[in-house]
Design a protein around this motif. Structure first.
Motif, PDB file in Angstrom:
ATOM      1  N   MET A  84      17.124  68.379  18.312  1.00 30.04           N
ATOM      2  CA  MET A  84      15.954  68.278  17.433  1.00 30.04           C
ATOM      3  C   MET A  84      16.282  67.487  16.177  1.00 30.04           C
ATOM      4  O   MET A  84      15.638  66.515  15.865  1.00 30.04           O
ATOM      5  N   GLY A  85      17.295  67.978  15.438  1.00 31.53           N
ATOM      6  CA  GLY A  85      17.830  67.167  14.351  1.00 31.53           C
ATOM      7  C   GLY A  85      16.854  66.784  13.273  1.00 31.53           C
ATOM      8  O   GLY A  85      16.983  65.740  12.665  1.00 31.53           O
ATOM      9  N   GLY A  86      15.840  67.585  12.998  1.00 31.15           N
ATOM     10  CA  GLY A  86      14.973  67.332  11.854  1.00 31.15           C
ATOM     11  C   GLY A  86      13.983  66.222  12.023  1.00 31.15           C
ATOM     12  O   GLY A  86      13.587  65.592  11.055  1.00 31.15           O
ATOM     13  N   SER A  87      13.554  65.930  13.242  1.00 28.84           N
ATOM     14  CA  SER A  87      12.561  64.875  13.436  1.00 28.84           C
ATOM     15  C   SER A  87      11.239  65.471  13.891  1.00 28.84           C
ATOM     16  O   SER A  87      11.195  66.571  14.425  1.00 28.84           O
ATOM     17  N   VAL A  88      10.163  64.714  13.668  1.00 23.73           N
ATOM     18  CA  VAL A  88       8.836  65.132  14.115  1.00 23.73           C
ATOM     19  C   VAL A  88       8.477  64.308  15.342  1.00 23.73           C
ATOM     20  O   VAL A  88       8.559  63.078  15.317  1.00 23.73           O
ATOM     21  N   LYS A  89       8.052  64.988  16.400  1.00 18.83           N
ATOM     22  CA  LYS A  89       7.749  64.294  17.646  1.00 18.83           C
ATOM     23  C   LYS A  89       6.247  64.286  17.889  1.00 18.83           C
ATOM     24  O   LYS A  89       5.569  65.302  17.717  1.00 18.83           O
ATOM     25  N   ASP A  90       5.698  63.141  18.285  1.00 20.81           N
ATOM     26  CA  ASP A  90       4.283  63.028  18.622  1.00 20.81           C
ATOM     27  C   ASP A  90       4.051  63.539  20.045  1.00 20.81           C
ATOM     28  O   ASP A  90       4.719  63.114  20.989  1.00 20.81           O
ATOM     29  N   VAL A  91       3.089  64.440  20.199  1.00 20.73           N
ATOM     30  CA  VAL A  91       2.775  65.034  21.497  1.00 20.73           C
ATOM     31  C   VAL A  91       1.743  64.173  22.218  1.00 20.73           C
ATOM     32  O   VAL A  91       0.732  63.795  21.631  1.00 20.73           O
ATOM     33  N   GLN A  92       2.005  63.907  23.483  1.00 24.06           N
ATOM     34  CA  GLN A  92       1.124  63.023  24.252  1.00 24.06           C
ATOM     35  C   GLN A  92       0.243  63.759  25.255  1.00 24.06           C
ATOM     36  O   GLN A  92      -0.684  63.182  25.812  1.00 24.06           O
ATOM     37  N   SER A  93       0.511  65.057  25.492  1.00 23.75           N
ATOM     38  CA  SER A  93      -0.297  65.803  26.463  1.00 23.75           C
ATOM     39  C   SER A  93      -0.176  67.294  26.204  1.00 23.75           C
ATOM     40  O   SER A  93       0.790  67.752  25.577  1.00 23.75           O
ATOM     41  N   LYS A  94      -1.147  68.051  26.696  1.00 21.06           N
ATOM     42  CA  LYS A  94      -1.105  69.506  26.550  1.00 21.06           C
ATOM     43  C   LYS A  94       0.067  70.084  27.332  1.00 21.06           C
ATOM     44  O   LYS A  94       0.706  71.056  26.906  1.00 21.06           O
ATOM     45  N   ALA A  95       0.366  69.482  28.487  1.00 18.27           N
ATOM     46  CA  ALA A  95       1.481  69.959  29.308  1.00 18.27           C
ATOM     47  C   ALA A  95       2.791  69.857  28.533  1.00 18.27           C
ATOM     48  O   ALA A  95       3.653  70.742  28.611  1.00 18.27           O
ATOM     49  N   GLU A  96       2.933  68.760  27.787  1.00 18.53           N
ATOM     50  CA  GLU A  96       4.143  68.567  26.987  1.00 18.53           C
ATOM     51  C   GLU A  96       4.257  69.652  25.911  1.00 18.53           C
ATOM     52  O   GLU A  96       5.329  70.233  25.704  1.00 18.53           O
ATOM     53  N   LEU A  97       3.144  69.938  25.230  1.00 19.26           N
ATOM     54  CA  LEU A  97       3.147  70.977  24.204  1.00 19.26           C
ATOM     55  C   LEU A  97       3.428  72.343  24.821  1.00 19.26           C
ATOM     56  O   LEU A  97       4.238  73.118  24.300  1.00 19.26           O
ATOM     57  N   ASP A  98       2.768  72.642  25.940  1.00 18.29           N
ATOM     58  CA  ASP A  98       2.963  73.935  26.600  1.00 18.29           C
ATOM     59  C   ASP A  98       4.420  74.160  26.976  1.00 18.29           C
ATOM     60  O   ASP A  98       4.939  75.277  26.873  1.00 18.29           O
ATOM     61  N   LYS A  99       5.087  73.104  27.390  1.00 19.68           N
ATOM     62  CA  LYS A  99       6.487  73.208  27.807  1.00 19.68           C
ATOM     63  C   LYS A  99       7.385  73.583  26.626  1.00 19.68           C
ATOM     64  O   LYS A  99       8.265  74.443  26.744  1.00 19.68           O
ATOM     65  N   VAL A 100       7.137  72.940  25.482  1.00 26.29           N
ATOM     66  CA  VAL A 100       7.949  73.246  24.295  1.00 26.29           C
ATOM     67  C   VAL A 100       7.673  74.673  23.824  1.00 26.29           C
ATOM     68  O   VAL A 100       8.607  75.425  23.510  1.00 26.29           O
ATOM     69  N   VAL A 101       6.408  75.058  23.795  1.00 21.38           N
ATOM     70  CA  VAL A 101       6.046  76.411  23.357  1.00 21.38           C
ATOM     71  C   VAL A 101       6.667  77.455  24.272  1.00 21.38           C
ATOM     72  O   VAL A 101       7.170  78.486  23.820  1.00 21.38           O
ATOM     73  N   ALA A 102       6.645  77.185  25.587  1.00 21.66           N
ATOM     74  CA  ALA A 102       7.164  78.139  26.572  1.00 21.66           C
ATOM     75  C   ALA A 102       8.665  78.364  26.435  1.00 21.66           C
ATOM     76  O   ALA A 102       9.187  79.368  26.930  1.00 21.66           O
TER      77      ALA A 102
END
Length: 493
Positions: free
Chosen positions: A1-19
């Motif tokens: 992660m290293g302190g960066s902000v990542k742009d999310v391109q899909s709900k599936a991508e967000l769901d994966k990180v949250v999970a």
């Protein structure tokens, strides 16, 4: 992660990180929102103080599926996750609250101390903080007042804009300089279709931009309208263009496409007059005339539309389907896209040049504009009543009728003469031995009632005993009442 902000391109991508269960902070932003920019600076700086947490960014308008999932109605907006669950949110430009909420889910840098921005490794510098505070003071956060349902004045203005051209495109930028790829695509398609169209740059007027989303119940741009009706956004317009449907919509609604075969003439008849613009001499073959008449008479309420009720293929057809559903009217339908002979023949037969066409009692009522106007005035309900067409009974209404069909009503497995489970048999015997008359319904014969009644009564098992429309309970409760000598008195109060 290293302190960066990542742009999310899909709900599936967000769901994966949250999970993953890790600490996750998500910033919903928009390019047009001034308050988003300095808050994003704060957000980026905070990511360096919590390198083991995830910091994600979602462009709210470009990712409507994600925005709708988290009920985002204003930006900047933040959602915080921990252990796979949403644990907190923040709306508006408040850097101190943002820092505290991030620290709460990610773990404070200095335990026991409040996570004020200045204590987080100077995460938010003075210039950033001052800018954010200024925006918060001036705008009362960035939620604009016009993001609630548009008022009468705005609704009137939006309606005037929608009606200002036969074809109008609400887009980002203008046709000469589109400012998003989706708007560019729709402009290119309209040019290929050789259609004259008006346009409105929603980036130049935030009141219209936000208000039109509510007005049209469509969350993204561009939005294309034809004769005051929403056709859809980029994906729908592309699909309609590729299938040839868009050109036909324009033809059906008298829009000039530089096609010599296209007719700009639309004949209007008196709604509910019984004539419906039908000509006695159509020039159609007797077989086709007979077939059309048979289709019109196949249902008391008959809709000739593009697509099917559960999958309309034009905004005008969808509008009439929605109206009929709101009126709780059972209706038949015919997809004119599936039969070109009927499609062209019905125009001649009814002397009505466009679709959809609604018939009640075999008489033409009209298209989407007329049906909408009749609904608003109450005329549609009146015409339906005059033709003896009642509202469709809802499933909930059916359950209520069943429950109330007898003062004492038992929903059971089997019948009183032949119960098909021990619990049902016990309740039948208890009622009969106490001399209680009752009606019954075999839930094994109707799966819809069986499953629906569980939800309706909030009671997961059978049998279920009702008295005067109220649930008494299942087998255990009935037997307890009987053992206490209270069953007969309970069912005769």
């Amino acid at each position: 992660m290293g302190g960066s902000v990542k742009d999310v391109q899909s709900k599936a991508e967000l769901d994966k990180v949250v999970a993953s269960g890790a600490a996750v902070s998500v910033h919903f932003w928009a390019s047009w929102c001034e308050a988003s920019k300095p808050m994003d600076d704060v957000f980026s700086h905070l990511s360096t103080d919590f390198p083991h947490a995830h910091f994600l960014r979602v462009e709210a308008e470009e990712q409507p599926e994600i925005s709708e999932a988290y009920a985002v109605s204003a930006v900047p907006y933040f959602v915080f996750f921990k252990d796979g669950k949403s644990v907190d949110t923040l709306e508006g430009a408040n850097p101190s609250s943002l820092a505290n909420k991030v620290a709460k889910v990610s773990g404070s840098v200095n335990p026991g101390e409040p996570a004020a921005p200045a204590s987080l490794g100077m995460a938010a510098g003075p210039t950033v903080l001052e800018t954010v505070k200024e925006f918060a003071k001036e705008n009362d956060s960035s939620e604009l007042k016009n993001q609630v349902q548009p008022g009468d004045a705005l609704k009137k203005r939006l309606q005037q804009l929608v009606d200002s051209h036969p074809v109008i495109l609400f887009m980002k930028g203008n046709p000469e300089e589109p400012r998003c790829g989706f708007s560019q695509k729709v402009v290119d398609i309209l040019k290929k279709e050789k259609v004259k169209f008006g346009s409105f740059d929603i980036l130049a007027d935030n009141e219209v931009r936000e208000g039109l989303k509510k007005f049209s119940n469509w969350p993204t741009y561009p939005q294309l309208y034809c004769k005051g009706e929403l056709l859809g956004g980029c994906d729908i317009v592309v699909a309609m263009h590729e299938s040839g449907e868009l050109q036909q919509v324009f033809k059906d609604h008298g829009i000039d496409t530089n096609d010599t075969n296209a007719s700009n003439e639309t004949r209007v008849s008196e709604p509910g007059s019984g004539k419906g613009g039908i000509s006695d001499s159509t020039g159609l073959s007797s077989n086709l005339t007979s077939r059309i008449a048979s289709l019109i008479n196949s249902s008391p309420v008959m809709l000739f539309m593009k697509g099917k009720p559960d999958e309309p293929k034009c905004g005008f057809s969808r509008k009439v389907v929605e109206i009929l559903q709101q009126e709780k009217v059972e209706f038949g339908s015919f997809d004119i896209l599936s039969d070109e002979e009927i499609r062209q023949g019905l125009k001649v037969y009814s002397n009505w040049s466009s679709y959809p066409q609604l018939y009640i009692g075999a008489e033409l009522i009209g298209g989407s504009d007329i049906v909408l106007e009749m609904q608003k005035s109450g005329e549609l309900k009146k015409v339906l009543a005059e033709k003896g067409i009642g509202q469709k009974e809802s499933f909930e209404d059916r359950l209520r009728k069943l429950i109330s069909s007898s003062p004492v009503m038992l929903f059971m497995k089997g019948t009183p003469d032949a119960p098909r489970c021990g619990f049902s048999s016990k309740v039948v015997n208890a009622l009969q031995e106490d001399g209680v008359s009752f009606g019954s319904f075999d839930i094994l014969n109707d799966e819809e009632v069986r499953q629906g009644l569980k939800v309706f009564s909030n009671w997961p098992t059978f049998p279920q005993l009702y008295y005067k429309g109220e649930l008494i309970g299942g087998c255990d409760i009935v037997m307890e009442l009987r053992n206490n000598g209270e069953l007969k008195s309970t069912l005769s109060e």
